[in-house]
Scaffold this motif. Structure first.
Motif, PDB file in Angstrom:
ATOM      1  N   GLY A  34       6.958 -42.409 -51.849  1.00  0.00           N
ATOM      2  CA  GLY A  34       8.105 -41.802 -51.679  1.00  0.00           C
ATOM      3  C   GLY A  34       9.477 -42.444 -52.125  1.00  0.00           C
ATOM      4  N   TYR A  37       9.521 -43.421 -55.790  1.00  0.00           N
ATOM      5  CA  TYR A  37       9.974 -42.123 -56.628  1.00  0.00           C
ATOM      6  C   TYR A  37      11.601 -42.412 -56.333  1.00  0.00           C
ATOM      7  CZ  TYR A  37       6.051 -40.265 -58.987  1.00  0.00           C
ATOM      8  OH  TYR A  37       4.886 -40.154 -59.886  1.00  0.00           O
ATOM      9  N   SER A  38      11.875 -42.507 -55.011  1.00  0.00           N
ATOM     10  CA  SER A  38      13.324 -42.149 -54.775  1.00  0.00           C
ATOM     11  C   SER A  38      14.107 -43.226 -55.574  1.00  0.00           C
ATOM     12  CB  SER A  38      13.605 -42.305 -53.187  1.00  0.00           C
ATOM     13  OG  SER A  38      12.950 -41.340 -52.571  1.00  0.00           O
ATOM     14  N   SER A  39      13.626 -44.249 -55.517  1.00  0.00           N
ATOM     15  CA  SER A  39      14.519 -45.338 -56.133  1.00  0.00           C
ATOM     16  C   SER A  39      14.809 -45.201 -57.612  1.00  0.00           C
ATOM     17  CB  SER A  39      14.014 -46.786 -56.054  1.00  0.00           C
ATOM     18  OG  SER A  39      12.705 -47.029 -56.707  1.00  0.00           O
ATOM     19  N   PRO A 159      11.687 -36.718 -53.959  1.00  0.00           N
ATOM     20  CA  PRO A 159      12.886 -37.277 -54.826  1.00  0.00           C
ATOM     21  C   PRO A 159      13.217 -36.542 -56.262  1.00  0.00           C
ATOM     22  CG  PRO A 159      11.588 -38.901 -53.895  1.00  0.00           C
ATOM     23  CD  PRO A 159      10.857 -37.407 -53.748  1.00  0.00           C
ATOM     24  N   ASP A 163      16.819 -34.890 -56.859  1.00  0.00           N
ATOM     25  CA  ASP A 163      17.643 -35.222 -58.035  1.00  0.00           C
ATOM     26  C   ASP A 163      18.131 -34.218 -58.823  1.00  0.00           C
ATOM     27  OD1 ASP A 163      18.531 -37.416 -59.656  1.00  0.00           O
ATOM     28  OD2 ASP A 163      16.894 -37.060 -60.910  1.00  0.00           O
TER      29      ASP A 163
END
Length: 163
Positions: A34, A37-39, A159, A163
């Motif tokens: 998580g 992928y978020s970054s 994420p 996005d």
């Protein structure tokens, strides 16, 4: 109406408790997927805007983004072979180190170095994608390996959808 609490049946002597997914390793894999992928999903739309704002052309920004993809896609078979050869812990350790290094390296104000940073980031990304699912399959109970992949995929898919 009576209120009774439902408790799990007692474990018979000599039998083990069924394996639970809510253990440290599984939660760490979900969190690492998580966060990874978020970054990446936060960086992907902002990096071109930042580069154009610094005076670079849109073509340059596209090439910089492309370096990540070329390295990521071309090294996934290598990461898969390493995972299949039993080096899963090494792949995930390398992945974490590369993604962490790349995250801090973006602060270096050098356009030429940015290509190297994106390549390192892409290499780490290929390990994250190759090793994360394999790690979940390794620690999941043998009687049902599909179920555990859903929360791990949810950790990486959220994420993307935000996005």
């Amino acid at each position: 109406m009576s209120t009774t609490s439902v408790s799990p049946p007692p474990i018979e002597p000599g039998k083990e408790r069924p394996p639970s997914l809510l253990e440290r390793n599984y939660l760490l894999v979900c969190v690492s997927q998580g966060l990874g992928y978020s970054s990446n999903m936060m960086l992907t739309p902002l990096l071109p805007l930042y580069l154009v704002g610094q005076g670079f052309t849109e073509s340059f920004a596209g090439i910089v983004l492309g370096v990540f993809n070329v390295v990521s896609f071309s090294t996934r078979p290598l990461m898969g072979r390493l995972v299949d050869a039993g080096h899963l812990r090494g792949v995930m350790t390398l992945t974490g180190a590369l993604l962490g290094l790349a995250s801090y390296a973006y602060f270096l104000p050098n356009a030429a170095l940015l290509f190297l940073i994106r390549a390192v980031h892409g290499l780490g990304w290929s390990g994250l994608n190759g090793g994360g699912g394999a790690w979940v399959a390794l620690i999941a109970p043998p009687q049902g390996r599909v179920g555990p992949l859903t929360p791990a995929a949810f950790g990486s898919g959220t994420p993307i959808s935000v996005d």
